[in-house]
Design an enzyme around this catalytic site. Structure first.
Site, PDB file in Angstrom:
ATOM      1  N   LYS A   9       0.830  -1.200   0.000  1.00  0.00           N
ATOM      2  CA  LYS A   9       0.000   0.000   0.000  1.00  0.00           C
ATOM      3  C   LYS A   9       0.875   1.265   0.000  1.00  0.00           C
ATOM      4  O   LYS A   9       1.989   1.230   0.533  1.00  0.00           O
ATOM      5  CB  LYS A   9      -0.842  -0.050   1.284  1.00  0.00           C
ATOM      6  CG  LYS A   9      -1.885   0.999   1.425  1.00  0.00           C
ATOM      7  CD  LYS A   9      -2.443   0.941   2.846  1.00  0.00           C
ATOM      8  CE  LYS A   9      -3.189   2.199   3.216  1.00  0.00           C
ATOM      9  NZ  LYS A   9      -2.579   3.438   2.839  1.00  0.00           N
ATOM     10  N   LYS A  14       7.462   0.928   1.416  1.00  0.00           N
ATOM     11  CA  LYS A  14       8.089   0.158   0.325  1.00  0.00           C
ATOM     12  C   LYS A  14       9.410   0.766  -0.108  1.00  0.00           C
ATOM     13  O   LYS A  14      10.410   0.083  -0.224  1.00  0.00           O
ATOM     14  CB  LYS A  14       7.194   0.133  -0.926  1.00  0.00           C
ATOM     15  CG  LYS A  14       5.899  -0.557  -0.798  1.00  0.00           C
ATOM     16  CD  LYS A  14       5.096  -0.442  -2.085  1.00  0.00           C
ATOM     17  CE  LYS A  14       4.730   0.977  -2.455  1.00  0.00           C
ATOM     18  NZ  LYS A  14       3.853   1.653  -1.514  1.00  0.00           N
ATOM     19  N   LYS A  40       4.713   8.628  -7.861  1.00  0.00           N
ATOM     20  CA  LYS A  40       5.384   9.628  -7.016  1.00  0.00           C
ATOM     21  C   LYS A  40       6.842   9.829  -7.425  1.00  0.00           C
ATOM     22  O   LYS A  40       7.443  10.857  -7.124  1.00  0.00           O
ATOM     23  CB  LYS A  40       5.363   9.173  -5.542  1.00  0.00           C
ATOM     24  CG  LYS A  40       4.135   9.628  -4.781  1.00  0.00           C
ATOM     25  CD  LYS A  40       4.333   9.511  -3.264  1.00  0.00           C
ATOM     26  CE  LYS A  40       4.408   8.094  -2.767  1.00  0.00           C
ATOM     27  NZ  LYS A  40       4.753   7.921  -1.372  1.00  0.00           N
ATOM     28  N   ASP A 127      -1.849  -0.208  -4.318  1.00  0.00           N
ATOM     29  CA  ASP A 127      -3.209   0.134  -3.872  1.00  0.00           C
ATOM     30  C   ASP A 127      -4.232  -0.372  -4.885  1.00  0.00           C
ATOM     31  O   ASP A 127      -5.291  -0.865  -4.530  1.00  0.00           O
ATOM     32  CB  ASP A 127      -3.358   1.653  -3.712  1.00  0.00           C
ATOM     33  CG  ASP A 127      -2.542   2.162  -2.541  1.00  0.00           C
ATOM     34  OD1 ASP A 127      -1.299   2.059  -2.623  1.00  0.00           O
ATOM     35  OD2 ASP A 127      -3.128   2.633  -1.560  1.00  0.00           O
TER      36      ASP A 127
HETATM   37  P1  ADP Z   1       5.932   3.975   0.373  1.00  0.00           P
HETATM   38  O1  ADP Z   1       7.094   3.872  -0.535  1.00  0.00           O
HETATM   39  O2  ADP Z   1       5.302   2.639   0.650  1.00  0.00           O
HETATM   40  O3  ADP Z   1       4.902   4.960  -0.103  1.00  0.00           O
HETATM   41  P2  ADP Z   1       7.832   5.175   2.196  1.00  0.00           P
HETATM   42  O4  ADP Z   1       8.934   4.198   2.108  1.00  0.00           O
HETATM   43  O5  ADP Z   1       7.978   6.449   1.455  1.00  0.00           O
HETATM   44  O6  ADP Z   1       6.433   4.496   1.795  1.00  0.00           O
HETATM   45  O7  ADP Z   1       7.606   5.420   3.751  1.00  0.00           O
HETATM   46  C1  ADP Z   1       6.673   6.351   4.274  1.00  0.00           C
HETATM   47  C2  ADP Z   1       7.234   6.948   5.537  1.00  0.00           C
HETATM   48  O8  ADP Z   1       7.331   5.952   6.536  1.00  0.00           O
HETATM   49  C3  ADP Z   1       8.641   7.517   5.345  1.00  0.00           C
HETATM   50  O9  ADP Z   1       8.653   8.837   5.758  1.00  0.00           O
HETATM   51  C4  ADP Z   1       9.546   6.655   6.189  1.00  0.00           C
HETATM   52  O10 ADP Z   1      10.489   7.438   6.857  1.00  0.00           O
HETATM   53  C5  ADP Z   1       8.592   6.000   7.184  1.00  0.00           C
HETATM   54  N1  ADP Z   1       9.031   4.632   7.527  1.00  0.00           N
HETATM   55  C6  ADP Z   1       9.032   3.548   6.726  1.00  0.00           C
HETATM   56  N2  ADP Z   1       9.486   2.458   7.374  1.00  0.00           N
HETATM   57  C7  ADP Z   1       9.783   2.850   8.648  1.00  0.00           C
HETATM   58  C8  ADP Z   1      10.295   2.193   9.838  1.00  0.00           C
HETATM   59  N3  ADP Z   1      10.558   0.886   9.839  1.00  0.00           N
HETATM   60  N4  ADP Z   1      10.476   2.944  10.943  1.00  0.00           N
HETATM   61  C9  ADP Z   1      10.192   4.256  10.941  1.00  0.00           C
HETATM   62  N5  ADP Z   1       9.710   4.924   9.882  1.00  0.00           N
HETATM   63  C10 ADP Z   1       9.493   4.247   8.741  1.00  0.00           C
HETATM   64 MG    MG Z   2       7.385   4.832  -2.342  1.00  0.00          MG
END
Ligand code: ADP
Ligand code: MG
Length: 254
Positions: A9, A14, A40, A127
């Site tokens: 999601k 990810k 994004k 999603d």
């Molecule tokens: P996605 O790629 O799935 O959209 P992101 O990797 O950009 O999500 O992560 C979203 C937010 O969650 C980021 O700001 C990241 O810093 C935070 N985050 C992800 N994994 C962790 C974790 N294990 N501990 C703390 N923060 C996390």
């Molecule tokens: Mg991402």
């Protein structure tokens, strides 16, 4: 070449997980290519020191058929290469189309043959698993799929949908599901919820990633935890997951 798609999601972690895996595999002496498949186009920011790289769709819009490999593939920290598929302007066109176009471009420019990565990681928004977003799991693209989830309801819901889509394509030569990556939010009862889903889907949990402030602290520096805090417990978790994925890859190829 081991090709793994990381689905989950939006906002679940990810890209953070993928970039840390890329950094970890790079530490383990692999040549890794990370391909962001999310409109994004921010999948690889932690590997490029925070500088956004031009997305394949944007470059194609500008240069049409004069695109060269160096316009879309960029070196990241360590032994890695970064690509972002990108997406259409909001509200116009299909977001998944960017992925299909990117894969066609990779092929026509012989990117894999030129860079010869040991591992390709696709970071894919899950999603909606429409035609475009399911491209990485169809024949010949990724061999394996891992799903990132927390114990939150919407994340588990998306994980279940992704698993259904992957299993739909598997008999036609599509990718196989290798397991869940538990990226925890840290609330009480969360692990139980993730375990229940793993049992229902008959999937292993490949890693329990703790919620950890070092992720934000590294992000502030536009770096991965593996690079900024290599001796931390969190870095060890990502290294452990990298080893698990590499082992699964070896086992499936032998
Ligand atoms: P996605 O790629 O799935 O959209 P992101 O990797 O950009 O999500 O992560 C979203 C937010 O969650 C980021 O700001 C990241 O810093 C935070 N985050 C992800 N994994 C962790 C974790 N294990 N501990 C703390 N923060 C996390
Ligand atoms: Mg991402």
């Amino acid at each position: 070449m081991l090709k793994i798609a990381i689905y989950g999601k939006g906002g679940i972690g990810k890209s953070t997980t993928a970039a840390n895996l890329t950094a970890a595999m790079s530490v383990l002496n692999c040549r890794v290519m990370q391909i962001g498949c999310d409109p994004k186009a921010d999948s690889t920011l932690l590997l490029t020191g925070g500088s956004p790289i031009p997305s394949v769709l944007n470059v194609l819009r500008e240069k049409r058929n004069r695109v060269e490999m160096d316009d879309i593939v960029f070196r990241g920290e360590g032994n890695c290469w970064c690509l972002e598929a990108g997406g259409p302007k909001p509200g116009v066109g299909c977001a998944g189309r960017g992925i299909i176009t990117t894969f066609e471009t990779l092929k026509s420019l012989n990117v894999y043959e030129t860079i010869r990565p040991d591992v390709v990681l696709f970071d894919v928004l899950g999603d909606v698993v429409c035609g475009g977003f399911s491209t990485p799991i169809r024949q010949g693209y990724a061999q394996h799929v891992a799903i990132v989830t927390s114990g939150e309801k919407m994340s588990l819901y998306a994980a279940r949908n992704i698993a259904t889509a992957v299993r739909e394509f598997a008999p036609m030569g599509g990718a196989s599901l290798i397991g869940l990556i538990a990226n925890q939010k840290g609330f009480t009862g969360e692990q139980e919820k993730i375990r229940e889903l793993a049992q229902e889907l008959e999937l292993p949990i490949l890693s329990w990633i703790p919620r950890c402030e070092l992720v934000q602290q590294a992000e502030e520096q536009s770096r991965t935890v593996v690079s900024a805090y290599p001796d931390s417990e969190q870095a060890k978790v990502y290294l452990g997951l990298a080893q698990t994925l590499l082992r699964l890859g070896e086992a499936s190829q032998s």
